[in-house]
Design an enzyme around this catalytic site. Sequence first.
Site, PDB file in Angstrom:
ATOM      1  N   GLU A 199      29.203  47.270  77.009  1.00 32.04           N
ATOM      2  CA  GLU A 199      29.665  47.820  78.292  1.00 32.04           C
ATOM      3  C   GLU A 199      30.917  48.676  78.120  1.00 32.04           C
ATOM      4  OE1 GLU A 199      29.580  43.789  79.912  1.00 32.04           O
ATOM      5  OE2 GLU A 199      28.367  44.570  81.542  1.00 32.04           O
ATOM      6  N   GLY A 208      30.066  42.603  76.789  1.00 33.22           N
ATOM      7  CA  GLY A 208      31.199  43.425  77.210  1.00 33.22           C
ATOM      8  C   GLY A 208      31.524  44.520  76.201  1.00 33.22           C
ATOM      9  N   ALA A 229      32.663  39.854  75.769  1.00 32.20           N
ATOM     10  CA  ALA A 229      33.810  39.204  76.393  1.00 32.20           C
ATOM     11  C   ALA A 229      34.006  37.863  75.682  1.00 32.20           C
ATOM     12  CB  ALA A 229      33.538  38.998  77.874  1.00 32.20           C
ATOM     13  N   GLU A 264      23.960  38.512  77.725  1.00 29.63           N
ATOM     14  CA  GLU A 264      24.592  37.602  78.687  1.00 29.63           C
ATOM     15  C   GLU A 264      23.645  36.534  79.225  1.00 29.63           C
ATOM     16  OE1 GLU A 264      25.146  40.866  78.590  1.00 29.63           O
ATOM     17  OE2 GLU A 264      27.253  41.284  79.003  1.00 29.63           O
TER      18      GLU A 264
HETATM   19  N1  CO8 Z   1      33.714  35.451  72.246  1.00 31.98           N
HETATM   20  C1  CO8 Z   1      34.521  34.644  71.559  1.00 31.98           C
HETATM   21  N2  CO8 Z   1      34.416  34.472  70.232  1.00 31.98           N
HETATM   22  C2  CO8 Z   1      33.444  35.132  69.582  1.00 31.98           C
HETATM   23  C3  CO8 Z   1      32.567  35.997  70.249  1.00 31.98           C
HETATM   24  C4  CO8 Z   1      32.737  36.160  71.655  1.00 31.98           C
HETATM   25  N3  CO8 Z   1      31.977  37.008  72.377  1.00 31.98           N
HETATM   26  N4  CO8 Z   1      31.710  36.516  69.345  1.00 31.98           N
HETATM   27  C5  CO8 Z   1      32.049  35.991  68.152  1.00 31.98           C
HETATM   28  N5  CO8 Z   1      33.094  35.169  68.292  1.00 31.98           N
HETATM   29  C6  CO8 Z   1      33.779  34.380  67.269  1.00 31.98           C
HETATM   30  C7  CO8 Z   1      32.918  33.217  66.819  1.00 31.98           C
HETATM   31  O1  CO8 Z   1      33.078  32.119  67.707  1.00 31.98           O
HETATM   32  C8  CO8 Z   1      33.501  32.953  65.440  1.00 31.98           C
HETATM   33  O2  CO8 Z   1      34.716  32.250  65.594  1.00 31.98           O
HETATM   34  P1  CO8 Z   1      35.037  30.998  64.612  1.00 31.98           P
HETATM   35  O3  CO8 Z   1      35.079  31.606  63.232  1.00 31.98           O
HETATM   36  O4  CO8 Z   1      36.381  30.555  65.108  1.00 31.98           O
HETATM   37  O5  CO8 Z   1      33.930  30.028  64.788  1.00 31.98           O
HETATM   38  C9  CO8 Z   1      33.835  34.339  64.940  1.00 31.98           C
HETATM   39  O6  CO8 Z   1      33.910  35.180  66.098  1.00 31.98           O
HETATM   40  C10 CO8 Z   1      32.771  34.907  64.010  1.00 31.98           C
HETATM   41  O7  CO8 Z   1      31.534  34.837  64.693  1.00 31.98           O
HETATM   42  P2  CO8 Z   1      30.229  34.133  64.033  1.00 31.98           P
HETATM   43  O8  CO8 Z   1      30.633  33.087  63.062  1.00 31.98           O
HETATM   44  O9  CO8 Z   1      29.343  33.733  65.144  1.00 31.98           O
HETATM   45  O10 CO8 Z   1      29.653  35.375  63.234  1.00 31.98           O
HETATM   46  P3  CO8 Z   1      28.137  35.650  62.864  1.00 31.98           P
HETATM   47  O11 CO8 Z   1      28.159  36.807  61.938  1.00 31.98           O
HETATM   48  O12 CO8 Z   1      27.454  34.402  62.432  1.00 31.98           O
HETATM   49  O13 CO8 Z   1      27.449  36.108  64.256  1.00 31.98           O
HETATM   50  C11 CO8 Z   1      27.315  37.315  66.308  1.00 31.98           C
HETATM   51  C12 CO8 Z   1      27.850  37.283  64.869  1.00 31.98           C
HETATM   52  C13 CO8 Z   1      25.777  37.421  66.298  1.00 31.98           C
HETATM   53  C14 CO8 Z   1      27.916  38.561  66.987  1.00 31.98           C
HETATM   54  C15 CO8 Z   1      27.745  36.037  67.059  1.00 31.98           C
HETATM   55  O14 CO8 Z   1      29.137  35.854  66.865  1.00 31.98           O
HETATM   56  C16 CO8 Z   1      27.499  36.087  68.529  1.00 31.98           C
HETATM   57  O15 CO8 Z   1      26.350  35.933  68.954  1.00 31.98           O
HETATM   58  N6  CO8 Z   1      28.552  36.307  69.345  1.00 31.98           N
HETATM   59  C17 CO8 Z   1      28.437  36.314  70.762  1.00 31.98           C
HETATM   60  C18 CO8 Z   1      27.789  37.575  71.258  1.00 31.98           C
HETATM   61  C19 CO8 Z   1      27.614  37.541  72.748  1.00 31.98           C
HETATM   62  O16 CO8 Z   1      26.890  36.742  73.291  1.00 31.98           O
HETATM   63  N7  CO8 Z   1      28.319  38.432  73.435  1.00 31.98           N
HETATM   64  C20 CO8 Z   1      28.268  38.524  74.875  1.00 31.98           C
HETATM   65  C21 CO8 Z   1      29.323  37.666  75.464  1.00 31.98           C
HETATM   66  S1  CO8 Z   1      29.187  37.555  77.235  1.00 31.98           S
HETATM   67  C22 CO8 Z   1      29.854  38.985  77.787  1.00 31.98           C
HETATM   68  O17 CO8 Z   1      30.247  39.834  77.035  1.00 31.98           O
HETATM   69  C23 CO8 Z   1      29.933  39.124  79.258  1.00 31.98           C
HETATM   70  C24 CO8 Z   1      30.568  40.444  79.671  1.00 31.98           C
HETATM   71  C25 CO8 Z   1      30.770  40.461  81.148  1.00 31.98           C
HETATM   72  C26 CO8 Z   1      31.746  39.418  81.547  1.00 31.98           C
HETATM   73  C27 CO8 Z   1      31.863  39.355  83.012  1.00 31.98           C
HETATM   74  C28 CO8 Z   1      32.834  38.259  83.398  1.00 31.98           C
HETATM   75  C29 CO8 Z   1      32.739  37.908  84.819  1.00 31.98           C
END
Ligand code: CO8
Length: 263
Positions: free
Chosen positions: A116, A113, A68, A136
């Site tokens: 999921e 997400g 998400a 998460e």
């Molecule tokens: N949300 C928003 N932006 C994201 C997300 C995300 N989940 N994942 C990546 N991005 C963005 C980064 O911010 C980055 O943007 P920018 O270039 O503008 O800085 C771009 O995508 C590229 O990402 P990275 O530079 O971080 O790329 P890397 O190759 O270095 O890393 C990763 C890749 C490991 C996937 C890393 O991006 C990461 O850890 N992302 C987050 C993963 C994560 O934690 N996902 C879970 C999110 S929480 C969730 O999903 C909850 C679901 C249930 C919600 C319920 C609501 C009530």
Amino acid sequence: MTDKTLLLSNDRGVLTITVNRPNALNALNKEVLTELRALLEDPLPLNGSDLRGVILTGAGERAFVAGADIREMSVMTPDEGEAFGALGQRVTRLFEELPVPVIACVSGYALGGGCELAMASDFIYATSSAVFGQPEVSLGLIPGFGGCARLHHLVGPGWAKELIYTGRKIDAIEARRIGLVNRVFDTREEMLDSAAATLAEIATRSPVAVALCKSAIGDSVGRATTDALAIEKAAFRKTFMTGDMREGTAAFLAKRPPSFPGH
Ligand code: CO8
């Protein structure tokens, strides 16, 4: 690549839905989820008479869906967070309620997400680059789009708890080993071709029977065997009201291939 957040293509009755936010690794924001809900709630584009199945994927090789949208969630109030969770859950239910099979095709990250969303499909194919996880708790969140509710059905409670409590990421081979993923492919093209071939194979069977199996399996998850058997019995009865059952059994007895009417 277009600037649309959802790409749709229909090839001989197989609808491919591609989440397309490559700059955010296809993260699910409100816009994408609202579009998905509208697509799945609106019968028109989906209920074309020839719809045989759905392939759900993410744009590019780097990510299926990296979760998400963390930027959006970071400033949500509890009410907004609850509404966002409800929206994500609704989308996952809508995939489960489709009367045709859905295969999630995962290249790259399927996190939070994203994992999921993939789990709301009927089964998951992946490339060897795929990475799965429910990270998460590293963000002070919990899986909110069905991860706590569904992961344990696929991999058992022990693996589900270890993955969710640690937030650890696993690769495609590990994901296949524990039952999260059905098949792993070397390339994205092979994966998509294989998903289309599986849907084509399923399309040679009775569509009514496949839809009844999908709802019977879906409704049985987590229920006691007695309740699940009652669900199966009711679905079994329904097959005797269908043209598909009359045709399938008649074709067998006449030693010819069936031509299912689909009702
Ligand atoms: N949300 C928003 N932006 C994201 C997300 C995300 N989940 N994942 C990546 N991005 C963005 C980064 O911010 C980055 O943007 P920018 O270039 O503008 O800085 C771009 O995508 C590229 O990402 P990275 O530079 O971080 O790329 P890397 O190759 O270095 O890393 C990763 C890749 C490991 C996937 C890393 O991006 C990461 O850890 N992302 C987050 C993963 C994560 O934690 N996902 C879970 C999110 S929480 C969730 O999903 C909850 C679901 C249930 C919600 C319920 C609501 C009530």
